[in-house]
Design an enzyme around this catalytic site. Structure first.
Site, PDB file in Angstrom:
ATOM      1  N   ALA A 143       2.504  -1.644  13.861  1.00  0.00           N
ATOM      2  CA  ALA A 143       1.787  -0.316  13.411  1.00  0.00           C
ATOM      3  C   ALA A 143       1.961   0.713  14.362  1.00  0.00           C
ATOM      4  O   ALA A 143       1.725   0.402  15.682  1.00  0.00           O
ATOM      5  CB  ALA A 143       0.560  -0.783  12.850  1.00  0.00           C
ATOM      6  N   HIS A 163       0.578  -1.135  -0.055  1.00  0.00           N
ATOM      7  CA  HIS A 163      -0.005   0.111  -0.118  1.00  0.00           C
ATOM      8  C   HIS A 163       0.947   1.279  -0.045  1.00  0.00           C
ATOM      9  O   HIS A 163       0.640   2.066   0.801  1.00  0.00           O
ATOM     10  CB  HIS A 163      -0.901   0.125   1.118  1.00  0.00           C
ATOM     11  CG  HIS A 163      -1.772  -1.145   1.316  1.00  0.00           C
ATOM     12  ND1 HIS A 163      -2.775  -1.594   0.532  1.00  0.00           N
ATOM     13  CD2 HIS A 163      -1.724  -2.304   2.248  1.00  0.00           C
ATOM     14  CE1 HIS A 163      -3.484  -2.749   0.728  1.00  0.00           C
ATOM     15  NE2 HIS A 163      -2.679  -3.172   1.922  1.00  0.00           N
ATOM     16  N   ASN A 217      16.343  10.795   9.610  1.00  0.00           N
ATOM     17  CA  ASN A 217      17.128  11.132  10.776  1.00  0.00           C
ATOM     18  C   ASN A 217      16.628  12.362  11.533  1.00  0.00           C
ATOM     19  O   ASN A 217      15.560  12.602  11.540  1.00  0.00           O
ATOM     20  CB  ASN A 217      18.292  11.939  10.074  1.00  0.00           C
ATOM     21  CG  ASN A 217      18.424  13.033   9.163  1.00  0.00           C
ATOM     22  OD1 ASN A 217      16.921  13.487   9.103  1.00  0.00           O
ATOM     23  ND2 ASN A 217      19.142  13.585   8.503  1.00  0.00           N
ATOM     24  N   ALA A 219       2.134   1.094   4.314  1.00  0.00           N
ATOM     25  CA  ALA A 219       1.939   2.769   4.240  1.00  0.00           C
ATOM     26  C   ALA A 219       2.126   3.771   5.442  1.00  0.00           C
ATOM     27  O   ALA A 219       2.106   3.046   6.363  1.00  0.00           O
ATOM     28  CB  ALA A 219       0.497   2.567   3.947  1.00  0.00           C
TER      29      ALA A 219
END
Length: 185
Positions: free
Chosen positions: A158, A92, A118, A112
């Site tokens: 996630a 995705h 950084n 996604a």
């Protein structure tokens, strides 16, 4: 369907040396035309940027075209200077941002809305960029920042924010990311 089948068959049977470079992520992104377009374009831009010196100037439009296509149109920032191993899979691919100094290993999965980059301190100093090992899986909405390392085969859940190293095979979740005990692969 006939044209698509001929294109896919032609891509899979290409024996030119450049095909090995351009198509090293093809199978990893099976089923996602958008991911395949992004990765073939990335490999072309990377080759143009780091190819033989006399060729670089002639291929500069490839790099510019890649950046316009992927960043402006497709919503993925994967700079051509990024070191990426073969088999990068974009699941995705939307809202993915990667710092050009990041190193990504082979067979990595990025979902996604993931940011890998950084840190710029208040005084303007810039930290190092992440190193992602082979076979790592990054969940949706993951943020990996600073000079951190994610070891081979690690998984990041996630929404996690990774600001410390994640050992090989570990599972990291949360904000800030913490390791789940006994959940190694």
């Amino acid at each position: 369907d006939g044209i698509r089948d001929k294109l896919v068959t032609g891509v899979q049977t290409c024996a030119l040396p450049i095909c090995a470079v351009l198509l090293q992520d093809w199978e990893a992104n099976a089923g996602s035309t958008k991911s395949r377009v992004i990765m073939v374009a990335f490999r072309a831009a990377h080759a143009a940027r780091y190819g033989p010196t006399p060729v670089r100037a002639a291929l500069r439009p490839v790099v510019v075209g890649y950046k316009v296509l992927t960043t402006w149109v497709l919503g993925v920032e994967l700079p051509p200077e990024t070191e990426v191993g073969p088999g990068l899979r974009l699941l995705h691919p939307q809202g993915i941002v990667v710092n050009g100094r990041t190193r990504i290993g082979a067979g990595v999965l990025v979902r996604a809305n993931t940011t890998i980059g950084n840190v710029v301190a208040a005084d303007g100093t810039v930290s190092g960029s992440p190193v992602i090992g082979d076979g790592v899986e990054l969940g949706a909405n993951v943020v990996v920042v600073g000079p951190v390392s994610i070891g081979d085969g690690a998984r990041v859940g996630a929404g996690a924010v990774v600001i410390r190293d994640v050992p090989a095979g570990a599972v990291a979740v949360g904000n800030p990311a913490r390791l789940l005990p006994g959940r190694s692969r």
